[in-house]
Enzyme design. Structure first.
Site, PDB file in Angstrom:
ATOM      1  N   LYS A 178       1.030  -1.076   0.124  1.00  0.00           N
ATOM      2  CA  LYS A 178      -0.056  -0.159  -0.184  1.00  0.00           C
ATOM      3  C   LYS A 178       0.922   1.161   0.165  1.00  0.00           C
ATOM      4  CE  LYS A 178      -3.566   2.397   2.616  1.00  0.00           C
ATOM      5  NZ  LYS A 178      -4.383   2.797   1.756  1.00  0.00           N
ATOM      6  N   THR A 230      -2.576   6.639   0.042  1.00  0.00           N
ATOM      7  CA  THR A 230      -3.830   6.952   0.650  1.00  0.00           C
ATOM      8  C   THR A 230      -5.000   7.798  -0.084  1.00  0.00           C
ATOM      9  OG1 THR A 230      -4.926   7.058   2.719  1.00  0.00           O
ATOM     10  CG2 THR A 230      -2.895   8.128   2.526  1.00  0.00           C
ATOM     11  N   GLU A 232      -3.302   0.794  -3.776  1.00  0.00           N
ATOM     12  CA  GLU A 232      -3.831   0.635  -2.275  1.00  0.00           C
ATOM     13  C   GLU A 232      -3.963  -0.995  -2.032  1.00  0.00           C
ATOM     14  OE1 GLU A 232      -5.455   2.506  -0.097  1.00  0.00           O
ATOM     15  OE2 GLU A 232      -5.886   4.605  -1.082  1.00  0.00           O
TER      16      GLU A 232
END
Length: 105
Positions: free
Chosen positions: A21, A24, A74
């Site tokens: 990841k 954000t 993500e």
């Protein structure tokens, strides 16, 4: 005012720590960071610190502009990402993509 820390749901901790990841998506209130800024990262649920990140860049993006590339960053599929965004920010179209890298532990 710049953020002094950032929180993530516990379910994202492993993906952040493993480097899968790398972005954000946040609303405007949580978009106040600058390139190069270092932030402590904590869990949303318990405010437990688990790493520090460095901001690479911040880019405005609309919900309708999200692609598989965003989803991969993500560590999700695009439908999963859209579902998560709808859960966290219902009805919100304007998002901010914060790209980051984890700092060595």
């Amino acid at each position: 005012m710049l953020l002094s820390k950032i929180t993530f749901f516990e379910r994202f901790e492993h993906d952040i720590l493993s480097g899968t990841k790398t972005i954000t998506l946040r609303d405007e209130a949580e978009s106040h960071v600058i390139t190069g800024q270092i932030l402590p990262v904590s869990t949303f649920e318990t405010d437990r610190w688990f790493c520090d990140i460095q901001i690479i860049d911040v880019t405005p993006v609309k919900l309708t502009e999200l692609t598989e590339v965003h989803a991969k960053q993500e560590n999700m599929t695009l439908p999963q990402l859209c579902d998560v965004i709808a859960e966290i920010y219902p009805g919100l179209e304007q998002l901010f993509m914060i790209r980051f890298r984890i700092l060595s532990q």
